[in-house]
Write an enzyme that holds these catalytic residues in place. Sequence first.
Site, PDB file in Angstrom:
ATOM      1  N   ASP A 186     -40.351 -39.058 -49.568  1.00 51.96           N
ATOM      2  CA  ASP A 186     -39.340 -38.808 -50.541  1.00 51.96           C
ATOM      3  C   ASP A 186     -38.792 -37.341 -50.299  1.00 51.96           C
ATOM      4  O   ASP A 186     -39.385 -36.268 -50.052  1.00 51.96           O
ATOM      5  CB  ASP A 186     -39.668 -39.083 -52.015  1.00 51.96           C
TER       6      ASP A 186
ATOM      7  N   ARG B 122     -32.687 -34.013 -51.586  1.00 44.43           N
ATOM      8  CA  ARG B 122     -32.673 -32.476 -52.151  1.00 44.43           C
ATOM      9  C   ARG B 122     -32.896 -31.536 -50.975  1.00 44.43           C
ATOM     10  O   ARG B 122     -32.223 -30.551 -51.204  1.00 44.43           O
ATOM     11  CB  ARG B 122     -33.850 -32.515 -53.054  1.00 44.43           C
TER      12      ARG B 122
ATOM     13  N   ARG C 206     -26.193 -35.612 -48.156  1.00 44.12           N
ATOM     14  CA  ARG C 206     -27.405 -36.098 -48.131  1.00 44.12           C
ATOM     15  C   ARG C 206     -27.898 -36.879 -46.743  1.00 44.12           C
ATOM     16  O   ARG C 206     -28.971 -36.857 -46.637  1.00 44.12           O
ATOM     17  CB  ARG C 206     -27.632 -37.441 -49.400  1.00 44.12           C
TER      18      ARG C 206
ATOM     19  N   HIS D 196     -31.383 -37.015 -44.217  1.00 47.97           N
ATOM     20  CA  HIS D 196     -32.000 -38.680 -43.734  1.00 47.97           C
ATOM     21  C   HIS D 196     -32.383 -38.156 -42.284  1.00 47.97           C
ATOM     22  O   HIS D 196     -33.427 -38.693 -41.925  1.00 47.97           O
ATOM     23  CB  HIS D 196     -31.174 -39.451 -44.039  1.00 47.97           C
TER      24      HIS D 196
ATOM     25  N   ASN E  75     -32.927 -49.180 -53.300  1.00 45.69           N
ATOM     26  CA  ASN E  75     -32.087 -48.321 -52.684  1.00 45.69           C
ATOM     27  C   ASN E  75     -30.430 -48.678 -52.371  1.00 45.69           C
ATOM     28  O   ASN E  75     -29.612 -47.861 -52.275  1.00 45.69           O
ATOM     29  CB  ASN E  75     -32.384 -47.495 -51.287  1.00 45.69           C
ATOM     30  N   TRP E  76     -30.197 -49.903 -52.685  1.00 51.43           N
ATOM     31  CA  TRP E  76     -28.935 -50.444 -52.374  1.00 51.43           C
ATOM     32  C   TRP E  76     -28.028 -49.840 -53.569  1.00 51.43           C
ATOM     33  O   TRP E  76     -26.643 -50.082 -53.347  1.00 51.43           O
ATOM     34  CB  TRP E  76     -28.971 -52.031 -52.466  1.00 51.43           C
TER      35      TRP E  76
ATOM     36  N   ARG F  64     -27.513 -46.862 -54.128  1.00 51.98           N
ATOM     37  CA  ARG F  64     -26.864 -45.738 -53.595  1.00 51.98           C
ATOM     38  C   ARG F  64     -25.387 -45.994 -53.291  1.00 51.98           C
ATOM     39  O   ARG F  64     -24.886 -47.143 -53.150  1.00 51.98           O
ATOM     40  CB  ARG F  64     -27.734 -44.979 -52.729  1.00 51.98           C
TER      41      ARG F  64
HETATM   42  C1  IPE Z   1     -38.586 -44.116 -52.835  1.00 53.52           C
HETATM   43  O1  IPE Z   1     -37.829 -43.365 -53.055  1.00 53.52           O
HETATM   44  C2  IPE Z   1     -38.290 -45.006 -51.737  1.00 53.52           C
HETATM   45  C3  IPE Z   1     -38.256 -44.564 -50.339  1.00 53.52           C
HETATM   46  C4  IPE Z   1     -38.867 -43.235 -50.189  1.00 53.52           C
HETATM   47  C5  IPE Z   1     -37.658 -45.202 -49.378  1.00 53.52           C
HETATM   48  P1  IPE Z   1     -36.827 -43.062 -54.242  1.00 53.52           P
HETATM   49  O2  IPE Z   1     -35.974 -41.861 -54.010  1.00 53.52           O
HETATM   50  O3  IPE Z   1     -35.778 -44.207 -53.868  1.00 53.52           O
HETATM   51  O4  IPE Z   1     -37.524 -43.496 -55.599  1.00 53.52           O
HETATM   52  P2  IPE Z   1     -37.080 -42.991 -57.054  1.00 53.52           P
HETATM   53  O5  IPE Z   1     -35.415 -43.548 -57.126  1.00 53.52           O
HETATM   54  O6  IPE Z   1     -37.077 -41.458 -57.063  1.00 53.52           O
HETATM   55  O7  IPE Z   1     -38.077 -43.648 -57.813  1.00 53.52           O
HETATM   56  C1  IPE Z   2     -36.112 -40.489 -49.482  1.00 54.12           C
HETATM   57  O1  IPE Z   2     -35.329 -39.414 -49.814  1.00 54.12           O
HETATM   58  C2  IPE Z   2     -35.616 -41.495 -48.626  1.00 54.12           C
HETATM   59  C3  IPE Z   2     -34.927 -42.558 -48.863  1.00 54.12           C
HETATM   60  C4  IPE Z   2     -35.055 -43.010 -50.271  1.00 54.12           C
HETATM   61  C5  IPE Z   2     -34.259 -43.554 -48.174  1.00 54.12           C
HETATM   62  P1  IPE Z   2     -34.329 -39.476 -51.008  1.00 54.12           P
HETATM   63  O2  IPE Z   2     -32.937 -39.730 -50.380  1.00 54.12           O
HETATM   64  O3  IPE Z   2     -34.865 -40.291 -52.250  1.00 54.12           O
HETATM   65  O4  IPE Z   2     -33.936 -37.862 -51.535  1.00 54.12           O
HETATM   66  P2  IPE Z   2     -34.224 -37.308 -52.826  1.00 54.12           P
HETATM   67  O5  IPE Z   2     -35.358 -37.970 -53.529  1.00 54.12           O
HETATM   68  O6  IPE Z   2     -32.801 -37.719 -53.281  1.00 54.12           O
HETATM   69  O7  IPE Z   2     -34.249 -35.969 -52.712  1.00 54.12           O
HETATM   70 MG    MG Z   3     -35.866 -39.924 -53.707  1.00 56.45          MG
END
Ligand code: IPE
Ligand code: IPE
Ligand code: MG
Length: 241
Positions: free
Chosen positions: A19, A23, A32, A36, A67-68, A70
Site C-alpha cells: 500500500d 501517496r 497516481r 503504481h 479497487n474497481w 477507483r
Molecule cells: C489494499 O489497499 C489493496 C491492495 C494493496 C491491492 P487499498 O489502498 O485498496 O485499501 P484501503 O482502501 O486503504 O482499505
Molecule cells: C496500493 O497503493 C496499490 C493498490 C491498491 C492497487 P494505493 O494506490 O492504495 O496507494 P494509496 O493508499 O492511495 O497511497
Molecule cells: Mg491504499
Amino acid sequence: MVKPIRDTDGPRHVAIIMDGNGRWATQRGRPRLFGHHAGARRVREVVEVCPDIGVKYLTIFAFSTENWKRTQVEVAGLMSLFRRYITREARALKEENVRVRFIGDRVRLDAKLVQLMDELEQLTSGCDGVNLTIALNYGGRDEVARATQRLAQDVAAGRLRPEDVNEETLPRYLDTHVLPDPDLVIRTSGEARISNFLLWQSAYAEYEFVDTLWPDFSAAELTRLVQGYGRRERRYGAVPA
Ligand code: IPE
Ligand code: IPE
Ligand code: MG
C-alpha cells in the site's frame, strides 16, 4: 543463479499488502499511476531476497475486489501495468526458479490478462524455489463466497456430506488451497487494517504495519521484519509451556 531456500525459524509464508503507491506519487506531484509503476519495480528485489531469509512463500496483494471503485483511468492503467509486468518479468521469474500463482476472481479480468496469467503459471509450474502468489482481483470475502458456492454444489451433487464440512475440508475450496497459511502479514504505508486480505488464512498470523510507502520498501526492510518475527512467541490459544 538458482538459490537454495535456507531453513530458519523465521516465517515460511509472508504476505504483503503493498500500500501507499498513490501517496508516494502525490508527494512527488505526479499522477497516481506513476506510483503504481514505481511500486511494481520494487517487487523483484523483494522476491529475490526471499531464498536468503528462509521465506518459501510470498503472497502479494496487487488489486482488491474493492479497487474497481477507483477512477476508470487508474483501473485501466493498473490492468495495463499488470499485463506489462507479466510480459516483462516472466523470463526472469523462471530463471530465478520462482513458481508464480494467481489468486482472486478471474471472471472480471480481461481475456488477454487472464491468458498472460495462465501462461506465467504454466511457464513456472516446474519451478521449486520461492512460491510467489499474486492476489489480483482478490477479496477475502469474495473468495469465501466463491468457495462456499463450489462446496454447496458438491453437497448438492452428493460428493460431500454436510457433516464433513469442517476446518479441514472448507479451505480446500479456497483459492489458496495449495498454500500454507501466512505466518507474517506486512502492510506498508502506515494503515493498520486488513482491507479484505486473506481473512480465513490469517486467523493466527502475526502482523507488522510499517510506515514505509510501498515504492520505498526494500529487501533490507523485509529482512528486518522477518528477523523480528523470529523473536515472537506464537501461542495459538494455548498457554506457553
Ligand atoms: C489494499 O489497499 C489493496 C491492495 C494493496 C491491492 P487499498 O489502498 O485498496 O485499501 P484501503 O482502501 O486503504 O482499505
Ligand atoms: C496500493 O497503493 C496499490 C493498490 C491498491 C492497487 P494505493 O494506490 O492504495 O496507494 P494509496 O493508499 O492511495 O497511497
Ligand atoms: Mg491504499
